[in-house]
Design a protein around this motif. Structure first.
Motif, PDB file in Angstrom:
ATOM      1  N   PRO A  38       0.810  -1.225   0.000  1.00 16.65           N
ATOM      2  CA  PRO A  38       0.000   0.000   0.000  1.00 16.65           C
ATOM      3  C   PRO A  38       0.841   1.273   0.000  1.00 16.65           C
ATOM      4  O   PRO A  38       0.430   2.295  -0.557  1.00 16.65           O
ATOM      5  CB  PRO A  38      -0.817  -0.114   1.301  1.00 16.65           C
ATOM      6  CG  PRO A  38      -0.798  -1.561   1.651  1.00 16.65           C
ATOM      7  CD  PRO A  38       0.529  -2.055   1.179  1.00 16.65           C
ATOM      8  N   ILE A  39       2.033   1.209   0.625  1.00 18.04           N
ATOM      9  CA  ILE A  39       2.879   2.404   0.684  1.00 18.04           C
ATOM     10  C   ILE A  39       3.386   2.770  -0.703  1.00 18.04           C
ATOM     11  O   ILE A  39       3.770   3.916  -0.960  1.00 18.04           O
ATOM     12  CB  ILE A  39       4.048   2.174   1.667  1.00 18.04           C
ATOM     13  CG1 ILE A  39       3.516   1.801   3.050  1.00 18.04           C
ATOM     14  CG2 ILE A  39       4.914   3.421   1.794  1.00 18.04           C
ATOM     15  CD1 ILE A  39       4.594   1.464   4.066  1.00 18.04           C
ATOM     16  N   ALA A  40       3.360   1.811  -1.630  1.00 13.48           N
ATOM     17  CA  ALA A  40       3.774   2.107  -3.004  1.00 13.48           C
ATOM     18  C   ALA A  40       2.936   3.234  -3.594  1.00 13.48           C
ATOM     19  O   ALA A  40       3.441   4.046  -4.385  1.00 13.48           O
ATOM     20  CB  ALA A  40       3.652   0.853  -3.869  1.00 13.48           C
ATOM     21  N   ILE A  52       2.374  14.446   2.014  1.00 13.50           N
ATOM     22  CA  ILE A  52       2.417  14.770   0.573  1.00 13.50           C
ATOM     23  C   ILE A  52       1.347  13.986  -0.160  1.00 13.50           C
ATOM     24  O   ILE A  52       0.637  14.521  -1.022  1.00 13.50           O
ATOM     25  CB  ILE A  52       3.807  14.449  -0.006  1.00 13.50           C
ATOM     26  CG1 ILE A  52       4.863  15.375   0.592  1.00 13.50           C
ATOM     27  CG2 ILE A  52       3.794  14.580  -1.530  1.00 13.50           C
ATOM     28  CD1 ILE A  52       6.278  15.069   0.121  1.00 13.50           C
ATOM     29  N   GLY A  53       1.204  12.704   0.178  1.00 16.89           N
ATOM     30  CA  GLY A  53       0.188  11.879  -0.474  1.00 16.89           C
ATOM     31  C   GLY A  53      -1.209  12.356  -0.183  1.00 16.89           C
ATOM     32  O   GLY A  53      -2.053  12.472  -1.081  1.00 16.89           O
ATOM     33  N   GLN A  70      -2.896   7.536   9.221  1.00 18.07           N
ATOM     34  CA  GLN A  70      -2.340   6.313   9.812  1.00 18.07           C
ATOM     35  C   GLN A  70      -3.467   5.337  10.103  1.00 18.07           C
ATOM     36  O   GLN A  70      -4.415   5.653  10.819  1.00 18.07           O
ATOM     37  CB  GLN A  70      -1.592   6.638  11.108  1.00 18.07           C
ATOM     38  CG  GLN A  70      -1.021   5.437  11.818  1.00 18.07           C
ATOM     39  CD  GLN A  70       0.470   5.279  11.620  1.00 18.07           C
ATOM     40  OE1 GLN A  70       1.163   6.251  11.394  1.00 18.07           O
ATOM     41  NE2 GLN A  70       0.956   4.067  11.690  1.00 18.07           N
ATOM     42  N   ILE A  71      -3.358   4.143   9.529  1.00 16.26           N
ATOM     43  CA  ILE A  71      -4.316   3.062   9.804  1.00 16.26           C
ATOM     44  C   ILE A  71      -3.494   1.821  10.123  1.00 16.26           C
ATOM     45  O   ILE A  71      -2.903   1.199   9.243  1.00 16.26           O
ATOM     46  CB  ILE A  71      -5.241   2.796   8.600  1.00 16.26           C
ATOM     47  CG1 ILE A  71      -5.999   4.065   8.211  1.00 16.26           C
ATOM     48  CG2 ILE A  71      -6.223   1.676   8.925  1.00 16.26           C
ATOM     49  CD1 ILE A  71      -6.838   3.922   6.956  1.00 16.26           C
ATOM     50  N   GLY A  72      -3.427   1.478  11.402  1.00 15.57           N
ATOM     51  CA  GLY A  72      -2.575   0.375  11.815  1.00 15.57           C
ATOM     52  C   GLY A  72      -1.128   0.731  11.543  1.00 15.57           C
ATOM     53  O   GLY A  72      -0.646   1.802  11.935  1.00 15.57           O
ATOM     54  N   SER A  73      -0.391  -0.135  10.859  1.00 12.61           N
ATOM     55  CA  SER A  73       1.004   0.136  10.521  1.00 12.61           C
ATOM     56  C   SER A  73       1.147   0.872   9.193  1.00 12.61           C
ATOM     57  O   SER A  73       2.239   1.281   8.813  1.00 12.61           O
ATOM     58  CB  SER A  73       1.792  -1.187  10.449  1.00 12.61           C
ATOM     59  OG  SER A  73       1.254  -2.030   9.435  1.00 12.61           O
TER      60      SER A  73
END
Length: 428
Positions: free
Chosen positions: A247-249, A406-407, A397-400
């Protein structure tokens, strides 16, 4: 002439995209880029517990892969991403590099999937979703969101304020500005490199450079590569790694879009159309997959190198290739790599004041050049939301999983641009 035509030349460029620098000056121009990105590149693996030499090597090869995939049209440097530090640290404790590797490769695969979708569906939506009123503030945020990092490097010795550090940072800043303003020709083009050298010499004279690691490091040192099924055997599929990294991608994709926007503005091109967003995403993803296969962290495009280009107006892809080759080679030269790691924080901080500030100023230029009217409430609302969320880093922030400021700012700007009416009721 079409600015995306290979024969077009940007009249503002000292060296344009396809122009090769003279052999005598080429190495210095490339080293300038290497020094600018070096600190951040090696900091990521140091924080995670990886070998910095591998990060250097993978950044160099990853950059070359990106340039090849984008047909040699985009002068972007690819290197270690800060966005994945938190899950990487956790995985190193529970799964070792095998977990980080699977997460890093998953990031690259996500990029490739999105690149395929964009290649099929086209990128016409970009002009509608990202007009100047959205792009300008996002570019400003990209520059200013890391301002606190530059300030910390300039002021802080560990956890304590250090006046000597701040003095070195201001000295580095001022000499770089003076070199850029008053030197001519080639010497003006390497003002950033000269500023780093002067700041480093002052740091040595003040005794804030530690050479112990340089002395103890051998001249030639093979990076501690992590090849799957050679250096280690993955015991299983680490789904927690894949699900925490993938997801961080999408966060780094938002930053990727922002960097392409800045490069579009600087070079007077439209890289979204030529070579196409699908190629820039595929290049980024391929770089991360390569890093995951050799032992490096996830890869992303770097704003520091864009800042260098904004200052010296040298957009040559050959200069970026030179920096990539140096990075890959320095991964094997222990003493050179260790020596560059001794560049103290205040020198990097002083240079960053300029590099990050120039990026932010490019965002202002987008707004000015496109004559964005801030008397219109719509424009005022969009810019205000992007700037405060982005610069303030109001992350989700959702969990980890963490979606950076910026996003969030980018998504909010796009949504407001799509849903707000052209005129407020009070303006009709």
């Amino acid at each position: 002439m079409d600015t995306n035509d290979k024969h077009y030349r940007n009249p503002e460029a000292v060296l344009d995209l396809y122009e090769r620098p003279p052999l005598a000056t080429w190495p210095l121009l490339s080293l300038q880029h290497l020094f600018s990105m070096f600190g951040a590149t090696v900091l990521v693996p140091l924080l995670v517990g990886l070998d910095p030499s591998i990060a250097l090597f993978s950044s160099g090869i990853g950059t070359i892969l990106h340039i090849l995939i984008t047909k040699g049209r985009i002068p972007a440097y690819m290197s270690s991403s800060f966005s994945f530090i938190v899950p990487s640290v956790a995985l190193m404790k529970t799964a070792g590099y095998a977990g980080v590797a699977q997460g890093t490769i998953a990031v690259g695969l996500v990029y490739l999937v999105v690149a395929t979708i964009v290649g099929i569906a086209g990128s016409g939506w970009i002009d509608r979703a990202l007009p100047p009123i959205v792009v300008g503030p996002i570019v400003i945020v990209i520059g200013l969101s890391v301002a606190s990092s530059a300030a910390d490097n300039a002021m802080m010795n560990g956890k304590h304020y250090d006046l000597t550090y701040f003095g070195v940072a201001i000295f580095t800043l001022l000499v770089t500005v003076l070199f850029n303003m008053y030197l001519k020709g080639f010497w003006s083009n390497i003002a950033i490199l000269l500023g780093i050298v002067c700041g480093y010499v002052l740091s040595v004279a003040l005794g804030i450079v530690d050479f112990s690691k340089v002395i103890s490091t051998p001249w030639l040192k093979l990076p501690a590569f992590e090849f799957p099924y050679i250096s280690y055997t993955p015991k299983k599929i680490y789904w927690d790694a894949i699900l925490s990294f993938a997801p961080i991608a999408f966060v780094t994709m938002a930053e990727h879009l922002g960097h392409i926007m800045v490069l579009d503005e600087l070079t007077h091109r439209n890289f979204f159309k030529n070579p196409g967003l699908h190629r820039t995403l595929a290049g980024d993803g391929t770089a991360s997959i390569f890093a995951g296969l050799v032992g490096g962290p996830p890869i992303t495009s770097y704003g520091e190198n864009i800042g260098v280009m904004a200052v010296n107006k040298i957009f040559s892809v050959y200069v970026i290739i030179g920096a990539a080759v140096f990075a890959a080679l320095f991964g094997f030269v222990g003493k050179l790599s260790a020596l560059i790691q001794t560049i103290p924080g205040p020198v990097i901080g002083g240079i960053s004041f300029i590099l990050f500030g120039v990026i932010a100023s490019s965002g202002l230029r987008i707004l000015v050049d496109n004559k964005v009217d801030f008397n219109r409430k719509r424009n005022l609302m969009i810019a205000s939301v992007i700037l405060v969320i982005g610069i303030g880093n109001a992350y989700l922030q959702i969990g980890s999983f963490q979606f950076t400021g910026i996003g969030v700012a980018t998504v909010m700007g796009i949504l407001l641009n799509l849903i707000l009416p052209r005129e407020a009721l009070s303006e009709e």
